[in-house]
Design a protein around this motif. Structure first.
Motif, short mmCIF file in Angstrom:
data_model
loop_
_atom_site.label_atom_id
_atom_site.label_comp_id
_atom_site.label_asym_id
_atom_site.label_seq_id
_atom_site.Cartn_x
_atom_site.Cartn_y
_atom_site.Cartn_z
N GLU A 1 7.23 -8.20 -81.33
CA GLU A 1 6.55 -8.61 -80.10
C GLU A 1 6.38 -10.13 -80.03
OE1 GLU A 1 2.91 -6.52 -79.58
OE2 GLU A 1 3.87 -4.53 -79.56
N LYS A 2 6.20 -10.76 -81.19
CA LYS A 2 6.06 -12.22 -81.20
C LYS A 2 7.27 -12.91 -80.58
CE LYS A 2 3.06 -12.93 -85.24
NZ LYS A 2 2.99 -13.54 -86.60
N GLU B 1 7.02 -12.80 -76.81
CA GLU B 1 5.99 -13.75 -76.38
C GLU B 1 6.52 -15.18 -76.45
OE1 GLU B 1 2.67 -13.03 -78.90
OE2 GLU B 1 2.26 -11.03 -78.09
N ASP C 1 9.06 -15.94 -73.72
CA ASP C 1 8.37 -16.14 -72.45
C ASP C 1 7.80 -17.55 -72.37
OD1 ASP C 1 7.25 -15.11 -69.92
OD2 ASP C 1 5.31 -15.34 -70.92
N TYR C 2 7.21 -18.01 -73.49
CA TYR C 2 6.66 -19.37 -73.54
C TYR C 2 7.77 -20.41 -73.36
CZ TYR C 2 4.45 -23.61 -75.29
OH TYR C 2 3.99 -24.89 -75.40
#
Length: 354
Positions: free
Chosen positions: A57-58, A61, A64-65
């Motif tokens: 999941e990291k 994330e 996306d960043y």
């Protein structure tokens, strides 16, 4: 970019490196995982990390960043990864970047580094060298630190050249704070890169790691002012170890921040450098005809002033030759200085910059 899943899961870089050498793409790992476990001696913990990376999941994330902040991520198998950097002993597996990534694969890359406490002599020397390099279409690489690094970046941008800033922290960390505006300009007109993970703050141990990238990207490294134990000498030694050229600006033998450069020259570890043209001549790189183009734009009193300034002259000497009032002369000299044709010196003297 999916290779970074393994990094986020905590798999050791050494293990990631051998996996990337064996597999062209991240997904190839799972096609021949059983074979890799045996040939690479992967432990059960390694295997679990690899398998779980598919659901990291990291990674989602982080991607996306990166997308929201217009930050790119290269891995060493990417065709855009700089060839010069691939040839060092331990090239970084991943590079975050913001800006024009194509600059990293240009033929003409030269790094400029030096003390954070530059003297006026060091500043002028750096400015002179950078202008010649920009005229030779050379990409200037440096570390965005205070002092010589900042001067190298600023002067390159001033002359509409290309520059690369290599960070000693995560690409999402703006350091040093005084260089925020400079960094943002490099992001628009050059490229900023970092191998450190997002959120990594600058620490003393990061900078020698960063310096190997500065040296590795470049055909040669220029040292402008350094003490005998300065950080710039670490980069010089890294350059020498990688078979790259080192150049040094000689300085006052009584000044501490000239001792590093003078010693490199004395030991024949660096070639003596007095201008950027020395670099162009060393590699047989042609110089763009920018000066003639710029000078053709001068007309009227500005052209008269420029033609008069054949040597360093005092304001009163120029005034006698030009025959105009002081306010008009000062106004035109100021414009010429802003445009990069003329430089003002202490005690009312002026000289050409082109």
């Amino acid at each position: 970019m999916e290779w970074y899943r393994l990094k986020l899961m905590g798999l050791k870089s050494s293990k990631i490196r051998v996996l990337m050498a064996e597999c062209q793409r991240y997904n190839d790992i799972f096609i021949k995982l059983e074979e890799l476990i045996e040939t690479l001696n992967l432990t059960k913990d390694d295997t679990d990390l690899i398998l779980n990376s598919k659901k990291c999941e990291k990674y989602l994330e982080m991607m996306d960043y990166l997308e929201k902040n217009k930050i790119g991520l290269l891995d060493i198998n990417d065709y855009r990864y700089p060839e010069n950097l691939k040839n060092i002993a331990k090239p970084p597996l991943f590079l975050f970047y913001k800006g024009n990534i194509e600059l990293l694969n240009k033929e003409r890359l030269i790094s400029i580094i030096g003390t954070r406490r530059a003297t006026k002599y060091g500043e002028l020397g750096c400015e002179k060298i950078v202008k010649d390099l920009v005229d030779g279409d050379v990409v200037v690489v440096s570390g965005l630190a205070l002092g010589i690094d900042s001067i190298a970046h600023n002067e390159t941008l001033k002359y509409k050249g290309n520059t690369v800033a290599v960070l000693g922290c995560g690409i999402d960390i703006y350091y040093p704070k005084t260089n925020i505006s400079l960094r943002k300009e490099i992001e628009k007109n050059g490229v900023v890169i970092s191998e450190f993970p997002l959120g990594m703050n600058p620490t003393p141990g990061n900078f020698p790691i960063r310096n190997r990238i500065i040296a590795g990207l470049s055909k040669g490294t220029i040292i402008i002012e350094s003490s005998l134990k300065g950080g710039s000498l670490i980069t010089a030694n890294l350059s020498l170890e990688e078979g790259r050229d080192v150049f040094a600006l000689p300085g006052d033998i009584t000044y501490p921040f000239s001792q590093g450069c003078n010693n490199l020259i004395k030991l024949s570890q660096a070639k003596l450098l007095t201008s950027g043209e020395d670099i162009l001549n060393e590699y047989n790189w042609s110089k763009k005809n920018r000066e003639g183009e710029k000078l053709n734009k001068l007309i009227g009193i500005k052209l008269k002033i420029y033609n008069t300034l054949k040597t360093k002259m005092h304001l009163e000497e120029i005034k006698r030759e030009i025959s105009c009032n002081t306010s008009e002369l000062l106004s035109n000299l100021m414009e010429l200085e802003i445009e990069g044709y003329v430089q003002s010196l202490p005690a009312g003297y002026y000289r050409r910059r082109l």
